[in-house]
Design a protein around this motif. Structure first.
Motif, PDB file in Angstrom:
ATOM      1  N   SER A  31     -69.618 -84.053 -30.771  1.00  0.00           N
ATOM      2  CA  SER A  31     -70.144 -82.938 -29.977  1.00  0.00           C
ATOM      3  C   SER A  31     -69.220 -82.574 -28.813  1.00  0.00           C
ATOM      4  CB  SER A  31     -71.532 -83.292 -29.442  1.00  0.00           C
ATOM      5  OG  SER A  31     -71.436 -84.379 -28.533  1.00  0.00           O
ATOM      6  N   ALA A  32     -68.206 -83.380 -28.567  1.00  0.00           N
ATOM      7  CA  ALA A  32     -67.325 -83.160 -27.414  1.00  0.00           C
ATOM      8  C   ALA A  32     -66.030 -82.463 -27.827  1.00  0.00           C
ATOM      9  CB  ALA A  32     -66.999 -84.496 -26.759  1.00  0.00           C
ATOM     10  N   ALA A  33     -65.484 -81.675 -26.957  1.00  0.00           N
ATOM     11  CA  ALA A  33     -64.131 -81.105 -27.045  1.00  0.00           C
ATOM     12  C   ALA A  33     -63.884 -80.177 -28.238  1.00  0.00           C
ATOM     13  CB  ALA A  33     -63.079 -82.220 -27.014  1.00  0.00           C
ATOM     14  N   ARG A  34     -64.943 -79.781 -28.923  1.00  0.00           N
ATOM     15  CA  ARG A  34     -64.753 -78.872 -30.065  1.00  0.00           C
ATOM     16  C   ARG A  34     -64.112 -77.553 -29.624  1.00  0.00           C
ATOM     17  NH1 ARG A  34     -68.111 -80.127 -34.661  1.00  0.00           N
ATOM     18  NH2 ARG A  34     -68.369 -77.936 -35.132  1.00  0.00           N
ATOM     19  N   GLU A  35     -64.554 -77.044 -28.481  1.00  0.00           N
ATOM     20  CA  GLU A  35     -64.005 -75.789 -27.974  1.00  0.00           C
ATOM     21  C   GLU A  35     -62.522 -75.934 -27.640  1.00  0.00           C
ATOM     22  OE1 GLU A  35     -64.308 -71.685 -26.932  1.00  0.00           O
ATOM     23  OE2 GLU A  35     -65.592 -73.001 -28.116  1.00  0.00           O
ATOM     24  N   GLU A  36     -62.136 -77.098 -27.110  1.00  0.00           N
ATOM     25  CA  GLU A  36     -60.724 -77.347 -26.805  1.00  0.00           C
ATOM     26  C   GLU A  36     -59.886 -77.377 -28.080  1.00  0.00           C
ATOM     27  OE1 GLU A  36     -58.892 -77.643 -23.876  1.00  0.00           O
ATOM     28  OE2 GLU A  36     -60.742 -76.746 -23.115  1.00  0.00           O
ATOM     29  N   VAL A  37     -60.417 -78.002 -29.116  1.00  0.00           N
ATOM     30  CA  VAL A  37     -59.705 -78.008 -30.402  1.00  0.00           C
ATOM     31  C   VAL A  37     -59.527 -76.573 -30.875  1.00  0.00           C
ATOM     32  CG1 VAL A  37     -59.819 -78.666 -32.847  1.00  0.00           C
ATOM     33  CG2 VAL A  37     -60.483 -80.313 -31.084  1.00  0.00           C
ATOM     34  N   PHE A  38     -60.618 -75.823 -30.860  1.00  0.00           N
ATOM     35  CA  PHE A  38     -60.583 -74.431 -31.313  1.00  0.00           C
ATOM     36  C   PHE A  38     -59.568 -73.606 -30.522  1.00  0.00           C
ATOM     37  CE2 PHE A  38     -62.050 -70.095 -30.358  1.00  0.00           C
ATOM     38  CZ  PHE A  38     -61.884 -69.526 -31.598  1.00  0.00           C
ATOM     39  N   LEU A  39     -59.651 -73.638 -29.199  1.00  0.00           N
ATOM     40  CA  LEU A  39     -58.780 -72.812 -28.359  1.00  0.00           C
ATOM     41  C   LEU A  39     -57.309 -73.149 -28.562  1.00  0.00           C
ATOM     42  CD1 LEU A  39     -60.860 -72.735 -25.054  1.00  0.00           C
ATOM     43  CD2 LEU A  39     -60.500 -70.843 -26.666  1.00  0.00           C
ATOM     44  N   ASN A  40     -57.002 -74.431 -28.637  1.00  0.00           N
ATOM     45  CA  ASN A  40     -55.605 -74.835 -28.795  1.00  0.00           C
ATOM     46  C   ASN A  40     -55.087 -74.585 -30.204  1.00  0.00           C
ATOM     47  OD1 ASN A  40     -54.590 -75.904 -26.152  1.00  0.00           O
ATOM     48  ND2 ASN A  40     -56.544 -76.970 -26.328  1.00  0.00           N
ATOM     49  N   ALA A  41     -55.925 -74.776 -31.211  1.00  0.00           N
ATOM     50  CA  ALA A  41     -55.517 -74.478 -32.588  1.00  0.00           C
ATOM     51  C   ALA A  41     -55.258 -72.978 -32.739  1.00  0.00           C
ATOM     52  CB  ALA A  41     -56.580 -74.941 -33.576  1.00  0.00           C
ATOM     53  N   GLN A  42     -56.153 -72.169 -32.203  1.00  0.00           N
ATOM     54  CA  GLN A  42     -55.968 -70.717 -32.281  1.00  0.00           C
ATOM     55  C   GLN A  42     -54.769 -70.262 -31.451  1.00  0.00           C
ATOM     56  OE1 GLN A  42     -57.651 -68.204 -34.112  1.00  0.00           O
ATOM     57  NE2 GLN A  42     -58.376 -69.984 -35.238  1.00  0.00           N
ATOM     58  N   GLY A  43     -54.599 -70.854 -30.279  1.00  0.00           N
ATOM     59  CA  GLY A  43     -53.444 -70.515 -29.445  1.00  0.00           C
ATOM     60  C   GLY A  43     -52.143 -70.832 -30.154  1.00  0.00           C
ATOM     61  N   TYR A  44     -52.085 -72.013 -30.763  1.00  0.00           N
ATOM     62  CA  TYR A  44     -50.891 -72.408 -31.507  1.00  0.00           C
ATOM     63  C   TYR A  44     -50.637 -71.423 -32.651  1.00  0.00           C
ATOM     64  CZ  TYR A  44     -47.557 -75.051 -34.263  1.00  0.00           C
ATOM     65  OH  TYR A  44     -46.436 -75.423 -34.959  1.00  0.00           O
ATOM     66  N   ALA A  45     -51.673 -71.147 -33.422  1.00  0.00           N
ATOM     67  CA  ALA A  45     -51.522 -70.279 -34.597  1.00  0.00           C
ATOM     68  C   ALA A  45     -51.055 -68.880 -34.192  1.00  0.00           C
ATOM     69  CB  ALA A  45     -52.837 -70.211 -35.371  1.00  0.00           C
ATOM     70  N   THR A  46     -51.674 -68.317 -33.177  1.00  0.00           N
ATOM     71  CA  THR A  46     -51.304 -66.975 -32.720  1.00  0.00           C
ATOM     72  C   THR A  46     -49.856 -66.952 -32.235  1.00  0.00           C
ATOM     73  OG1 THR A  46     -53.591 -66.473 -32.128  1.00  0.00           O
ATOM     74  CG2 THR A  46     -51.874 -65.128 -31.087  1.00  0.00           C
ATOM     75  N   LEU A  47     -49.508 -67.917 -31.408  1.00  0.00           N
ATOM     76  CA  LEU A  47     -48.149 -67.995 -30.881  1.00  0.00           C
ATOM     77  C   LEU A  47     -47.129 -68.150 -32.006  1.00  0.00           C
ATOM     78  CD1 LEU A  47     -46.137 -68.314 -28.470  1.00  0.00           C
ATOM     79  CD2 LEU A  47     -46.567 -70.774 -28.656  1.00  0.00           C
ATOM     80  N   LEU A  48     -47.399 -69.066 -32.929  1.00  0.00           N
ATOM     81  CA  LEU A  48     -46.418 -69.333 -33.990  1.00  0.00           C
ATOM     82  C   LEU A  48     -46.266 -68.172 -34.958  1.00  0.00           C
ATOM     83  CD1 LEU A  48     -44.493 -71.732 -34.870  1.00  0.00           C
ATOM     84  CD2 LEU A  48     -45.905 -72.067 -32.880  1.00  0.00           C
ATOM     85  N   ARG A  49     -47.338 -67.449 -35.241  1.00  0.00           N
ATOM     86  CA  ARG A  49     -47.203 -66.261 -36.104  1.00  0.00           C
ATOM     87  C   ARG A  49     -46.244 -65.253 -35.463  1.00  0.00           C
ATOM     88  NH1 ARG A  49     -50.035 -66.071 -40.423  1.00  0.00           N
ATOM     89  NH2 ARG A  49     -52.054 -67.080 -40.519  1.00  0.00           N
ATOM     90  N   GLN A  50     -46.439 -64.994 -34.183  1.00  0.00           N
ATOM     91  CA  GLN A  50     -45.563 -64.055 -33.475  1.00  0.00           C
ATOM     92  C   GLN A  50     -44.138 -64.604 -33.393  1.00  0.00           C
ATOM     93  OE1 GLN A  50     -47.607 -63.673 -29.741  1.00  0.00           O
ATOM     94  NE2 GLN A  50     -49.155 -62.295 -30.569  1.00  0.00           N
ATOM     95  N   HIS A  51     -44.037 -65.885 -33.120  1.00  0.00           N
ATOM     96  CA  HIS A  51     -42.745 -66.537 -32.970  1.00  0.00           C
ATOM     97  C   HIS A  51     -41.936 -66.472 -34.279  1.00  0.00           C
ATOM     98  CE1 HIS A  51     -39.876 -69.505 -31.431  1.00  0.00           C
ATOM     99  NE2 HIS A  51     -39.985 -70.122 -32.599  1.00  0.00           N
ATOM    100  N   GLU A  71     -56.053 -71.968 -38.666  1.00  0.00           N
ATOM    101  CA  GLU A  71     -56.904 -70.866 -38.189  1.00  0.00           C
ATOM    102  C   GLU A  71     -58.273 -70.909 -38.858  1.00  0.00           C
ATOM    103  OE1 GLU A  71     -54.172 -67.112 -36.950  1.00  0.00           O
ATOM    104  OE2 GLU A  71     -54.265 -67.558 -39.097  1.00  0.00           O
ATOM    105  N   LYS A  72     -58.278 -71.049 -40.165  1.00  0.00           N
ATOM    106  CA  LYS A  72     -59.544 -71.048 -40.910  1.00  0.00           C
ATOM    107  C   LYS A  72     -60.434 -72.211 -40.468  1.00  0.00           C
ATOM    108  CE  LYS A  72     -61.458 -71.202 -45.550  1.00  0.00           C
ATOM    109  NZ  LYS A  72     -61.181 -71.251 -46.976  1.00  0.00           N
ATOM    110  N   SER A  73     -59.867 -73.392 -40.386  1.00  0.00           N
ATOM    111  CA  SER A  73     -60.670 -74.569 -40.032  1.00  0.00           C
ATOM    112  C   SER A  73     -61.135 -74.532 -38.584  1.00  0.00           C
ATOM    113  CB  SER A  73     -59.876 -75.844 -40.300  1.00  0.00           C
ATOM    114  OG  SER A  73     -59.674 -75.976 -41.688  1.00  0.00           O
ATOM    115  N   SER A  74     -60.317 -74.011 -37.694  1.00  0.00           N
ATOM    116  CA  SER A  74     -60.738 -73.952 -36.292  1.00  0.00           C
ATOM    117  C   SER A  74     -61.861 -72.931 -36.105  1.00  0.00           C
ATOM    118  CB  SER A  74     -59.559 -73.677 -35.358  1.00  0.00           C
ATOM    119  OG  SER A  74     -58.999 -72.419 -35.591  1.00  0.00           O
ATOM    120  N   LEU A  75     -61.818 -71.831 -36.858  1.00  0.00           N
ATOM    121  CA  LEU A  75     -62.917 -70.868 -36.800  1.00  0.00           C
ATOM    122  C   LEU A  75     -64.212 -71.485 -37.321  1.00  0.00           C
ATOM    123  CD1 LEU A  75     -61.067 -67.614 -37.921  1.00  0.00           C
ATOM    124  CD2 LEU A  75     -62.089 -68.067 -35.666  1.00  0.00           C
ATOM    125  N   LEU A  76     -64.114 -72.262 -38.399  1.00  0.00           N
ATOM    126  CA  LEU A  76     -65.298 -72.954 -38.926  1.00  0.00           C
ATOM    127  C   LEU A  76     -65.833 -73.959 -37.904  1.00  0.00           C
ATOM    128  CD1 LEU A  76     -64.164 -73.576 -42.624  1.00  0.00           C
ATOM    129  CD2 LEU A  76     -65.993 -72.036 -41.829  1.00  0.00           C
TER     130      LEU A  76
END
Length: 184
Positions: free
Chosen positions: A107-127, A22-27
């Motif tokens: 410069s490519a796909a940074r947003e995809e990394v962010f979205l998927n890292a955050q999605g994983y983190a959010t899902l796994l915390r709840q899970h 989460e921290k690294s993807s936000l950065l």
């Protein structure tokens, strides 16, 4: 240590990686220079430890025992957990794929990394919260005590034979590296 304790301990380890992710993807999303290799290390941990070890024990040992005790894998808590496991795999694979693109073109796909890292983190915390607070206690209530001992022994046997102490040491070191890199 019994099998339930091992699964709970593994949740704590997985949460350490989630915090770092989460921290690294936000950065990364804020434009900071975060190595694509960080996300590749996290994907390695997720694929081989969180999924290939921890979730396999749940899916191959614990869940079948709960189904024998009367739960369905088509509806209810088992179906929800299995769906979340599948969604977590999708997030992890997409994050890894995007990180490989970033590795060759920062410069490519940074947003995809962010979205998927955050999605994983959010899902796994709840899970993890759902498993710790509801699913594992449900297993204790549903699975007869003599069967619980067998399930616990099978989880520990799997961990020792399928994953093993050397792999456990490797992934402990990987978690330390991931956490340290995220801390800066």
């Amino acid at each position: 240590m019994d099998g339930a304790d091992l699964l709970a301990e593994e949740h704590r380890v997985i949460l350490q990686v989630i915090d770092a992710l989460e921290k690294s993807s936000l950065l990364l999303q804020a434009g900071s220079a975060v190595r694509a290799g960080f996300f590749l290390k996290a994907a390695d941990f997720i694929r081989n430890f969180a999924d290939g070890n921890h979730i396999r024990k749940e899916e191959e040992i614990l869940i079948p025992s709960m189904m024998e005790a009367g739960l369905s894998n088509r509806t209810g808590p088992v179906a929800i957990l299995l769906a979340e496991h599948a969604q977590a795999r999708m997030y992890s694979r997409a994050m890894e794929k995007a990180a490989r693109v970033v590795e060759s073109d920062p410069s490519a796909a940074r947003e995809e990394v962010f979205l998927n890292a955050q999605g994983y983190a959010t899902l796994l915390r709840q899970h993890i919260r759902r498993e710790d607070d509801f699913f594992f206690p449900l297993a204790v209530r549903l699975i007869p005590p003599d069967q619980q001992k067998k399930v616990s022994a099978e989880i520990l046997r799997f961990d020792n034979l399928e994953f093993g102490p050397l792999m456990r040491k490797r992934y402990r070191m990987l978690v330390q590296a991931i956490v340290a890199e995220a801390a800066g």
